[in-house]
Design a protein around this motif. Structure first.
Motif, short mmCIF file in Angstrom:
data_model
loop_
_atom_site.label_atom_id
_atom_site.label_comp_id
_atom_site.label_asym_id
_atom_site.label_seq_id
_atom_site.Cartn_x
_atom_site.Cartn_y
_atom_site.Cartn_z
N PRO A 69 6.98 7.65 -1.00
CA PRO A 69 6.92 6.77 0.18
C PRO A 69 8.25 6.54 0.87
N ALA A 70 9.28 7.38 0.59
CA ALA A 70 10.63 7.09 1.08
C ALA A 70 10.70 7.04 2.61
N GLN A 71 10.09 8.03 3.27
CA GLN A 71 10.18 8.07 4.72
C GLN A 71 9.51 6.86 5.35
N LYS A 72 8.36 6.45 4.79
CA LYS A 72 7.67 5.28 5.31
C LYS A 72 8.48 4.02 5.08
N LEU A 73 9.18 3.95 3.94
CA LEU A 73 10.02 2.78 3.66
C LEU A 73 11.14 2.65 4.68
N THR A 74 11.66 3.78 5.15
CA THR A 74 12.69 3.72 6.18
C THR A 74 12.17 3.05 7.44
N GLU A 75 10.97 3.45 7.85
CA GLU A 75 10.37 2.86 9.05
C GLU A 75 10.05 1.39 8.84
N TYR A 76 9.60 1.03 7.64
CA TYR A 76 9.32 -0.38 7.35
C TYR A 76 10.61 -1.20 7.34
N GLN A 136 14.04 5.36 -4.49
CA GLN A 136 15.00 4.42 -5.08
C GLN A 136 16.10 4.06 -4.08
N LYS A 137 16.60 5.09 -3.38
CA LYS A 137 17.66 4.86 -2.42
C LYS A 137 17.17 3.98 -1.26
N GLU A 138 15.95 4.21 -0.79
CA GLU A 138 15.41 3.42 0.32
C GLU A 138 15.16 1.98 -0.08
N VAL A 139 14.71 1.76 -1.31
CA VAL A 139 14.52 0.38 -1.80
C VAL A 139 15.85 -0.35 -1.84
N GLU A 140 16.89 0.33 -2.33
CA GLU A 140 18.22 -0.29 -2.37
C GLU A 140 18.73 -0.60 -0.97
N MET A 141 18.50 0.30 -0.04
CA MET A 141 18.95 0.07 1.34
C MET A 141 18.13 -1.03 2.01
N PHE A 142 16.85 -1.14 1.64
CA PHE A 142 16.01 -2.23 2.16
C PHE A 142 16.56 -3.57 1.69
N LEU A 143 16.90 -3.66 0.41
CA LEU A 143 17.47 -4.90 -0.12
C LEU A 143 18.82 -5.22 0.54
N MET A 144 19.60 -4.17 0.80
CA MET A 144 20.89 -4.40 1.46
C MET A 144 20.68 -4.88 2.90
N ALA A 145 19.67 -4.33 3.57
CA ALA A 145 19.38 -4.76 4.95
C ALA A 145 18.98 -6.22 5.00
N ILE A 164 0.83 -1.21 0.00
CA ILE A 164 0.00 0.00 0.00
C ILE A 164 0.87 1.26 0.00
N THR A 165 1.94 1.23 0.76
CA THR A 165 2.83 2.39 0.85
C THR A 165 3.54 2.67 -0.48
N LEU A 166 3.95 1.62 -1.17
CA LEU A 166 4.65 1.80 -2.44
C LEU A 166 3.76 2.44 -3.50
N LEU A 226 10.41 -6.37 -3.32
CA LEU A 226 11.18 -5.15 -3.54
C LEU A 226 11.86 -5.15 -4.90
N LEU A 227 12.29 -6.33 -5.37
CA LEU A 227 12.92 -6.41 -6.68
C LEU A 227 11.92 -6.14 -7.80
N ASN A 228 10.65 -6.34 -7.53
CA ASN A 228 9.62 -6.08 -8.55
C ASN A 228 9.19 -4.62 -8.60
N VAL A 229 9.76 -3.77 -7.73
CA VAL A 229 9.42 -2.35 -7.75
C VAL A 229 10.05 -1.69 -8.98
N ASN A 230 9.26 -0.95 -9.71
CA ASN A 230 9.74 -0.21 -10.89
C ASN A 230 10.44 1.06 -10.41
N LEU A 231 11.77 1.03 -10.34
CA LEU A 231 12.51 2.16 -9.80
C LEU A 231 12.45 3.39 -10.70
N THR A 232 12.17 3.21 -11.97
CA THR A 232 12.09 4.37 -12.87
C THR A 232 10.82 5.18 -12.65
#
Length: 453
Positions: A282-289, A391-400, A275-277, A378-384
């Protein structure tokens, strides 16, 4: 040429940097410090900077204990199994009073739960010692019994020794279990604050009650069946085995419930993430997630750390019993053919392997739901189609996710997953082949002696 050769030599001979091993909390602190320094540098270089691109984990306030209790759905739905463990004296943790800065679940060697556990343990140990003495005397004095009856004696004698491991395997890790319970309590309220919806555990309350009843019913059924099938199994022996087999069943139930709860929490977090994506910026919410997911992964690791000794003992009992029962059944079939007693041994093998399969399979599914499913989403998110901070938060989520794999590890002894089943089966097959080779060699020697006479 000489200059470039010297440079290349210096580059190759340089001592490689060794990255320090950090705990999850240290990694989190280091990450926040780096993000905060990046924010300050960005602010210094850009007077009209937009700081929404840099999110740092907020300092968590001390929650109201009444509010924690109100939203602790996991404790309320699984309380029946906790109370059963307290009555049996297996895990004497307790619920603390509702006071600020006091964890909701605690463990103390002077609490009434621990004193009750000691009282139950003394009575149970007294019965176990009497039964163990009878079993050993029966095994030593009656050497003319059939081999399958001796195997039954070995299995049930070894099972009695699990009683003496209970204080070391369970009570000693009481503080770690309390930490795990408190992590669940705090996580549910944090989840509610971030997502706006609570974690709902459907059917977990009746499932926990059903597993409590089933664990004891199965223990009674197994012991009574042995009383009727074995001529030397006295009825009063069953009172030593009732709590021991019920304890093994309850351990399996506890693991199943925790893995089920991890899957439910992961599904709720995944739905909120979807829902957030779809929302705007949604970057700030992604950080909390992301931090919610890291906390969930740490809870899975704490589960294995808290119950490492108990489930380590559990796996050893299953491993030993399965080898002895399988070898005894095959050996007796080779000597005298198949009888109903060999069927009883195969039932024991099936029971032990079923317990091991349930534990490993549920751990596999929980790790897959928390780890692989989130990575796939997260890999299915269209970063474009999203902004740069997202984009940065998705990458950091995958790294986490890659740096904090949701693995259930028994405090470094073993990883609980499907690979544990295959490794155990391969080890047991190796030992059985060796034992059967000795048996066949012995049979050939006896036949040669009979032919010579």
């Amino acid at each position: 040429m000489a200059f470039w050769a010297t440079v290349a030599t210096r580059a190759t001979s340089a001592t490689p940097k060794v990255m320090p091993a950090l705990t999850p909390s240290q990694k989190q602190f280091l990450h926040d410090e780096l993000r905060y320094r990046e924010k300050l540098n960005f602010l210094a270089d850009n007077d009209d900077a937009n700081l929404s691109d840099y999110y740092v984990r907020k300092e968590e306030p001390v929650d109201d204990p009444v509010l924690l209790d109100k939203h602790d759905s996991f404790y309320h739905t699984t309380k029946s199994l906790l109370v059963l463990f307290q009555i049996m004296g297996v895990m004497p943790i307790h619920r603390n009073p509702q006071k600020p800065n006091l964890p909701r679940t605690g463990y103390s060697w002077t609490s009434k739960q621990v004193l009750w556990a000691m009282f139950v343990y003394v009575i149970q140990t007294t019965v176990v010692i009497f039964v163990l003495q009878e079993r050993v005397n029966n095994f030593v004095t009656n050497s003319d019994k059939r081999f399958d009856e001796a195997i039954y004696n070995v299995i049930f004698i070894s099972l009695l020794f699990t009683n003496f491991l209970l204080p070391v395997a369970s009570w000693r890790h009481g503080p770690q279990v309390a930490i795990f319970k408190n992590m669940w309590t705090n996580y549910q309220l944090k989840f509610l604050k971030v997502t706006g919806t609570p974690i709902v555990f459907p059917n977990l309350y009746p499932l926990t009650w059903g597993l409590c009843i089933f664990s004891w019913a199965l223990s009674i059924l197994i012991n009574l069946s042995q009383y009727f099938l074995q001529p030397d199994f006295e009825f009063w022996y069953t009172f030593a085995y009732y709590p021991l087999i019920a304890m093994l069943n309850c351990f399996c139930s506890l693991w199943y419930i925790n893995c089920n709860a991890f899957g439910t929490a992961s599904k709720a977090l995944s739905d909120s993430l979807q829902i957030t994506l779809r929302s705007e910026k949604p970057a700030q919410k992604l950080t909390e997630y992301r931090y919610l997911w890291v906390d969930l992964s740490h809870m899975m690791q704490q589960l294995g750390r808290a119950y490492s000794n108990m489930y380590g003992m559990y796996c050893l009992v299953v491993f030993f019993t399965t080898i002895i029962a399988t070898y005894g059944s095959f050996s007796e079939i080779i000597d005298h053919g198949a009888t109903y007693k060999e069927v009883g041994l195969f039932v024991i093998v099936f029971y032990c392997m079923s317990l091991l399969y349930i534990i490993c399979n549920e751990a596999h599914y929980a790790s897959q739901k928390v780890g692989l499913d989130f990575q796939t989403q997260l890999l299915n998110v269209n970063l474009t189609a999203v902004d740069t901070p997202t984009q940065k938060e998705v990458e950091m989520f995958l790294m986490a996710i890659s740096k904090n794999p949701p693995i259930m590890n028994l405090d470094g002894y073993a990883n609980i997953n499907r690979e544990l089943i295959t490794s155990n089966v391969s080890f047991m097959a190796t030992y059985l082949v060796v034992l059967l080779q000795f048996k066949i060699t012995e049979q050939r020697g006896l036949r040669s002696q009979q032919a010579a006479l």
